[in-house]
Design a protein around this motif. Structure first.
Motif, PDB file in Angstrom:
ATOM      1  N   THR A 120       0.094   3.724  -2.726  1.00 42.34           N
ATOM      2  CA  THR A 120      -1.321   3.934  -2.996  1.00 42.34           C
ATOM      3  C   THR A 120      -1.729   5.352  -2.629  1.00 42.34           C
ATOM      4  O   THR A 120      -1.392   5.840  -1.554  1.00 42.34           O
TER       5      THR A 120
ATOM      6  N   GLY B 263      -4.059   2.623  -7.132  1.00 45.98           N
ATOM      7  CA  GLY B 263      -4.253   2.278  -5.726  1.00 45.98           C
ATOM      8  C   GLY B 263      -5.433   1.347  -5.540  1.00 45.98           C
ATOM      9  O   GLY B 263      -5.407   0.415  -4.724  1.00 45.98           O
TER      10      GLY B 263
ATOM     11  N   ARG C 204      -4.357  -2.129  -6.402  1.00 42.76           N
ATOM     12  CA  ARG C 204      -3.601  -2.763  -5.312  1.00 42.76           C
ATOM     13  C   ARG C 204      -4.546  -3.282  -4.239  1.00 42.76           C
ATOM     14  O   ARG C 204      -4.378  -4.383  -3.706  1.00 42.76           O
TER      15      ARG C 204
ATOM     16  N   LEU D 210       0.802  -1.215   0.000  1.00 44.73           N
ATOM     17  CA  LEU D 210       0.000   0.000   0.000  1.00 44.73           C
ATOM     18  C   LEU D 210       0.843   1.275   0.000  1.00 44.73           C
ATOM     19  O   LEU D 210       0.297   2.378  -0.025  1.00 44.73           O
TER      20      LEU D 210
ATOM     21  N   THR E  51      -4.711   7.139  -8.483  1.00 47.27           N
ATOM     22  CA  THR E  51      -5.837   6.743  -7.650  1.00 47.27           C
ATOM     23  C   THR E  51      -6.381   5.385  -8.069  1.00 47.27           C
ATOM     24  O   THR E  51      -6.658   4.512  -7.240  1.00 47.27           O
TER      25      THR E  51
END
Length: 223
Positions: A75, A205, A208, A72, A202
């Motif tokens: 992200t 992210g 992910r 993360l 975005t």
């Protein structure tokens, strides 16, 4: 706040609620995501009404999650303390409180849910993009690939349990929320490597987070 931006907050709420329900009290030695103490959805809900709720979500929930989960780190999470999107003072507190209340419903419990091949975040993204971003005229040229199309593409390129091995890699140069990659993995019928690129940070992210929901240690990288 523009409608096209609201989806980012909704999708993060969906993600944190899902992983908190699934892994917050998990006995797994290696859960796909670590929920640090004090950084679960329930901890976020406990901030309802707090005048500093936006800043506390950023610092006590999002940042610990990022610190505890390398996947993360890149992200681009929404800023829950952004006055331009969420308003000032009581307006922000009330708006975030109402959003948290929606996901606090007892009917919305993911503890026994298994993402498996269901693209939870991708489906939510498609709905929000269609109803929010498109209506506001700011879809940024993004188009969600329907699951049926993703499955057909996987079959056309020959993905099946018979001709895939552990070293098989699927790559999507415009992966969006990762839906196509996940459907390819489903058609493979075994664990394969998924790699993707997405220029919108975005959305990268989101990919992910989607990989985490489906227990893939890899993910999508913004380029």
């Amino acid at each position: 706040m523009d409608a096209s931006q609201y989806k980012d907050y909704v999708l993060f709420m969906l993600f944190i609620k899902y992983v908190s329900d699934k892994y917050g009290d998990s006995d797994d030695l290696e859960p796909p995501i670590v929920i640090p103490k004090g950084a679960s959805f329930n901890d976020m809900a406990a901030l309802t009404g707090n005048p500093n709720i936006g800043d506390l979500i950023n610092t006590q929930v999002i940042q610990p999650l990022v610190d505890a989960n390398e996947m993360l780190a890149r992200t681009d999470f929404p800023d829950f303390n952004d006055p331009n999107k969420l308003g000032e003072g009581n307006d922000r507190v009330d708006r975030l409180g109402r959003l948290i209340a929606i996901f606090s419903s007892p009917d919305l419990n993911f503890a026994k849910n298994r993402a498996d091949h269901d693209d939870i975040l991708g489906d939510a993204y498609e709905y929000l993009m269609r109803h929010f971003a498109t209506e506001s005229g700011k879809s940024k040229g993004q188009f969600y690939t329907p699951s049926e199309v993703s499955r057909i593409i996987a079959k056309v390129i020959g993905i099946s349990p018979k001709n895939t091995v552990a070293g098989t890699t699927a790559y999507d140069p415009t992966c969006g929320s990762g839906s196509l990659l996940l459907k390819v993995a489903a058609e493979a019928g075994k664990r394969i490597t998924l790699e993707g690129q997405e220029k919108d940070v975005t959305t990268a992210g989101l990919a992910r987070m989607n990989m985490i929901l489906h227990d893939f240690s890899g993910g999508a990288s913004a380029s």
